[in-house]
Motif scaffolding. Structure first.
Motif, PDB file in Angstrom:
ATOM      1  N   THR A 242       0.672  -1.220  -0.171  1.00  0.00           N
ATOM      2  CA  THR A 242       0.175  -0.071   0.506  1.00  0.00           C
ATOM      3  C   THR A 242       1.037   0.963  -0.390  1.00  0.00           C
ATOM      4  O   THR A 242       0.469   2.229  -1.010  1.00  0.00           O
ATOM      5  CB  THR A 242      -0.749   0.160   1.236  1.00  0.00           C
ATOM      6  OG1 THR A 242      -1.910  -1.232   1.174  1.00  0.00           O
ATOM      7  CG2 THR A 242      -2.247   0.979   1.170  1.00  0.00           C
ATOM      8  N   LEU A 243       1.748   0.949   0.978  1.00  0.00           N
ATOM      9  CA  LEU A 243       2.854   2.284   1.050  1.00  0.00           C
ATOM     10  C   LEU A 243       3.484   2.226  -0.334  1.00  0.00           C
ATOM     11  O   LEU A 243       3.458   4.136  -1.052  1.00  0.00           O
ATOM     12  CB  LEU A 243       4.515   2.089   2.116  1.00  0.00           C
ATOM     13  CG  LEU A 243       4.577   3.008   1.880  1.00  0.00           C
ATOM     14  CD1 LEU A 243       4.389   4.920   2.757  1.00  0.00           C
ATOM     15  CD2 LEU A 243       5.900   3.093   3.142  1.00  0.00           C
ATOM     16  N   LEU A 244       3.602   1.826  -1.167  1.00  0.00           N
ATOM     17  CA  LEU A 244       4.808   1.314  -3.003  1.00  0.00           C
ATOM     18  C   LEU A 244       3.404   2.266  -3.516  1.00  0.00           C
ATOM     19  O   LEU A 244       4.145   2.919  -4.154  1.00  0.00           O
ATOM     20  CB  LEU A 244       5.115  -0.073  -3.066  1.00  0.00           C
ATOM     21  CG  LEU A 244       5.332   0.221  -4.210  1.00  0.00           C
ATOM     22  CD1 LEU A 244       7.037   0.336  -4.361  1.00  0.00           C
ATOM     23  CD2 LEU A 244       5.394  -1.182  -4.673  1.00  0.00           C
ATOM     24  N   LEU A 245       2.209   1.480  -3.263  1.00  0.00           N
ATOM     25  CA  LEU A 245       1.272   2.428  -4.520  1.00  0.00           C
ATOM     26  C   LEU A 245       0.724   3.269  -3.550  1.00  0.00           C
ATOM     27  O   LEU A 245       0.903   4.156  -4.965  1.00  0.00           O
ATOM     28  CB  LEU A 245       0.281   1.378  -3.587  1.00  0.00           C
ATOM     29  CG  LEU A 245      -0.027  -0.277  -5.194  1.00  0.00           C
ATOM     30  CD1 LEU A 245      -0.565  -0.805  -4.937  1.00  0.00           C
ATOM     31  CD2 LEU A 245       0.896   0.181  -6.069  1.00  0.00           C
ATOM     32  N   VAL A 246       0.503   3.697  -3.205  1.00  0.00           N
ATOM     33  CA  VAL A 246       0.498   5.550  -2.213  1.00  0.00           C
ATOM     34  C   VAL A 246       1.822   6.359  -3.381  1.00  0.00           C
ATOM     35  O   VAL A 246       1.776   7.368  -3.658  1.00  0.00           O
ATOM     36  CB  VAL A 246       0.452   5.824  -0.984  1.00  0.00           C
ATOM     37  CG1 VAL A 246       0.441   7.073  -0.734  1.00  0.00           C
ATOM     38  CG2 VAL A 246      -1.263   4.722  -0.542  1.00  0.00           C
ATOM     39  N   GLY A 247       3.022   6.199  -3.280  1.00  0.00           N
ATOM     40  CA  GLY A 247       3.930   6.834  -3.688  1.00  0.00           C
ATOM     41  C   GLY A 247       4.456   7.095  -4.589  1.00  0.00           C
ATOM     42  O   GLY A 247       4.592   8.266  -5.782  1.00  0.00           O
ATOM     43  N   VAL A 248       3.980   5.953  -5.910  1.00  0.00           N
ATOM     44  CA  VAL A 248       3.814   6.027  -6.978  1.00  0.00           C
ATOM     45  C   VAL A 248       2.569   6.280  -7.925  1.00  0.00           C
ATOM     46  O   VAL A 248       2.834   7.504  -8.276  1.00  0.00           O
ATOM     47  CB  VAL A 248       3.596   4.317  -7.542  1.00  0.00           C
ATOM     48  CG1 VAL A 248       2.876   4.108  -9.442  1.00  0.00           C
ATOM     49  CG2 VAL A 248       4.409   3.278  -7.794  1.00  0.00           C
ATOM     50  N   MET A 249       1.168   6.407  -6.701  1.00  0.00           N
ATOM     51  CA  MET A 249       0.175   7.352  -7.683  1.00  0.00           C
ATOM     52  C   MET A 249       0.540   9.064  -7.165  1.00  0.00           C
ATOM     53  O   MET A 249       0.737   9.170  -8.224  1.00  0.00           O
ATOM     54  CB  MET A 249      -0.725   6.755  -6.782  1.00  0.00           C
ATOM     55  CG  MET A 249      -1.324   5.411  -7.648  1.00  0.00           C
ATOM     56  SD  MET A 249      -2.902   5.798  -6.539  1.00  0.00           S
ATOM     57  CE  MET A 249      -2.428   5.207  -4.476  1.00  0.00           C
ATOM     58  N   GLY A 250       1.384   8.615  -6.031  1.00  0.00           N
ATOM     59  CA  GLY A 250       1.788  10.642  -5.662  1.00  0.00           C
ATOM     60  C   GLY A 250       2.059  11.197  -6.982  1.00  0.00           C
ATOM     61  O   GLY A 250       2.262  11.860  -7.590  1.00  0.00           O
ATOM     62  N   LEU A 251       3.782  10.436  -7.138  1.00  0.00           N
ATOM     63  CA  LEU A 251       4.631  10.732  -8.589  1.00  0.00           C
ATOM     64  C   LEU A 251       3.973  10.354  -9.880  1.00  0.00           C
ATOM     65  O   LEU A 251       4.053  11.498 -10.111  1.00  0.00           O
ATOM     66  CB  LEU A 251       5.462   9.719  -8.760  1.00  0.00           C
ATOM     67  CG  LEU A 251       6.845   9.325  -7.842  1.00  0.00           C
ATOM     68  CD1 LEU A 251       7.579   8.628  -7.742  1.00  0.00           C
ATOM     69  CD2 LEU A 251       7.560  10.439  -7.720  1.00  0.00           C
ATOM     70  N   LYS A 252       2.739  10.264 -10.279  1.00  0.00           N
ATOM     71  CA  LYS A 252       1.937  10.323 -10.994  1.00  0.00           C
ATOM     72  C   LYS A 252       1.321  11.535 -11.132  1.00  0.00           C
ATOM     73  O   LYS A 252       1.508  12.104 -11.988  1.00  0.00           O
ATOM     74  CB  LYS A 252       1.214   9.006 -12.141  1.00  0.00           C
ATOM     75  CG  LYS A 252       0.965   9.486 -12.385  1.00  0.00           C
ATOM     76  CD  LYS A 252      -0.288   8.432 -13.794  1.00  0.00           C
ATOM     77  CE  LYS A 252      -1.058   8.190 -14.040  1.00  0.00           C
ATOM     78  NZ  LYS A 252      -1.760   9.460 -14.692  1.00  0.00           N
ATOM     79  N   LEU A 253       0.933  11.741 -10.075  1.00  0.00           N
ATOM     80  CA  LEU A 253       0.000  12.780  -9.534  1.00  0.00           C
ATOM     81  C   LEU A 253       0.922  14.643  -9.355  1.00  0.00           C
ATOM     82  O   LEU A 253       0.857  15.265 -10.391  1.00  0.00           O
ATOM     83  CB  LEU A 253      -1.082  12.756  -8.767  1.00  0.00           C
ATOM     84  CG  LEU A 253      -1.886  12.098  -8.251  1.00  0.00           C
ATOM     85  CD1 LEU A 253      -2.325  11.864  -6.681  1.00  0.00           C
ATOM     86  CD2 LEU A 253      -3.341  11.815  -9.376  1.00  0.00           C
ATOM     87  N   VAL A 254       1.912  14.112  -9.520  1.00  0.00           N
ATOM     88  CA  VAL A 254       2.789  15.287  -9.364  1.00  0.00           C
ATOM     89  C   VAL A 254       4.115  15.405 -10.794  1.00  0.00           C
ATOM     90  O   VAL A 254       3.955  16.921 -10.324  1.00  0.00           O
ATOM     91  CB  VAL A 254       3.440  15.670  -7.826  1.00  0.00           C
ATOM     92  CG1 VAL A 254       3.150  15.678  -6.696  1.00  0.00           C
ATOM     93  CG2 VAL A 254       4.522  14.485  -8.088  1.00  0.00           C
ATOM     94  N   SER A 255       3.562  14.492 -12.075  1.00  0.00           N
ATOM     95  CA  SER A 255       4.829  14.707 -12.550  1.00  0.00           C
ATOM     96  C   SER A 255       4.493  15.983 -13.497  1.00  0.00           C
ATOM     97  O   SER A 255       2.414  15.634 -13.746  1.00  0.00           O
ATOM     98  CB  SER A 255       4.885  13.440 -13.329  1.00  0.00           C
ATOM     99  OG  SER A 255       5.438  12.832 -12.455  1.00  0.00           O
ATOM    100  N   ALA A 256       4.791  16.831 -13.802  1.00  0.00           N
ATOM    101  CA  ALA A 256       4.356  17.540 -15.536  1.00  0.00           C
ATOM    102  C   ALA A 256       3.314  16.456 -16.297  1.00  0.00           C
ATOM    103  O   ALA A 256       3.801  15.793 -16.961  1.00  0.00           O
ATOM    104  CB  ALA A 256       5.018  18.328 -15.104  1.00  0.00           C
ATOM    105  N   LYS A 257       2.514  17.570 -17.094  1.00  0.00           N
ATOM    106  CA  LYS A 257       1.759  17.122 -18.071  1.00  0.00           C
ATOM    107  C   LYS A 257       3.123  16.538 -19.301  1.00  0.00           C
ATOM    108  O   LYS A 257       3.923  17.740 -19.243  1.00  0.00           O
ATOM    109  CB  LYS A 257       0.758  17.913 -18.917  1.00  0.00           C
ATOM    110  CG  LYS A 257       0.143  18.263 -17.991  1.00  0.00           C
ATOM    111  CD  LYS A 257      -1.323  16.745 -17.817  1.00  0.00           C
ATOM    112  CE  LYS A 257      -2.387  17.668 -16.638  1.00  0.00           C
ATOM    113  NZ  LYS A 257      -3.470  16.663 -16.620  1.00  0.00           N
ATOM    114  N   PRO A 258       2.928  16.076 -19.996  1.00  0.00           N
ATOM    115  CA  PRO A 258       3.793  15.131 -20.987  1.00  0.00           C
ATOM    116  C   PRO A 258       3.681  16.522 -21.935  1.00  0.00           C
ATOM    117  O   PRO A 258       2.220  16.930 -22.760  1.00  0.00           O
ATOM    118  CB  PRO A 258       3.883  14.129 -21.091  1.00  0.00           C
ATOM    119  CG  PRO A 258       2.678  13.667 -21.255  1.00  0.00           C
ATOM    120  CD  PRO A 258       1.661  14.465 -19.605  1.00  0.00           C
ATOM    121  N   ASN A 259       5.291  16.527 -22.649  1.00  0.00           N
ATOM    122  CA  ASN A 259       4.707  17.777 -24.125  1.00  0.00           C
ATOM    123  C   ASN A 259       4.146  16.353 -25.286  1.00  0.00           C
ATOM    124  O   ASN A 259       5.523  16.101 -25.777  1.00  0.00           O
ATOM    125  CB  ASN A 259       5.906  18.231 -24.111  1.00  0.00           C
ATOM    126  CG  ASN A 259       6.233  19.755 -25.483  1.00  0.00           C
ATOM    127  OD1 ASN A 259       5.083  19.659 -26.290  1.00  0.00           O
ATOM    128  ND2 ASN A 259       7.474  20.289 -25.603  1.00  0.00           N
TER     129      ASN A 259
END
Length: 112
Positions: A90-107
């Motif tokens: 769960t901790l791993l998945l929360v971290g991965v989802m957090g990274l995806k959410l804060v990543s900039a939109k791709p160009n």
């Protein structure tokens, strides 16, 4: 979810299969299948990396592979269940989802 994140998801699912194959392969043909799955998963990852941030893609890919492998091993191959494993997944998945959410939109217009 756009096409490239779909490729990351597919590559992660394929990673689950080849990771389990590393443990259970016992013949030339099984090992050949594992190698083919490794090549396919990394090929899909390379395509996704053309438009998405590399660090986030790799974190999502390995998160899917890690969590998925533990879940499948527990459900299908009688690996011991523990709440500690569930907590860390769960901790791993929360971290991965957090990274995806804060990543900039791709160009989308970026040239290779």
């Amino acid at each position: 979810m756009n096409r490239y994140w779909g490729l990351v998801l597919l590559a992660g699912i394929i990673e689950i299969l080849w990771a389990m194959g590393l443990k259970y392969a016992s013949s030339f043909w099984m090992w050949s299948g594992v190698i083919a799955l490794i090549v396919l998963s990394f090929y899909l990852l390379l395509i996704a990396n053309e438009k998405l941030p590399v660090a986030t893609v790799y974190a999502v890919f390995t998160g899917i592979g890690t969590a998925g492998t533990v879940i499948v091993e527990t459900l299908l191959f009688n690996e011991p269940f523990s709440f500690t494993k569930v907590g860390f997944i769960t901790l791993l998945l929360v971290g991965v989802m957090g990274l995806k959410l804060v990543s900039a939109k791709p160009n989308e217009t970026r040239n290779a």
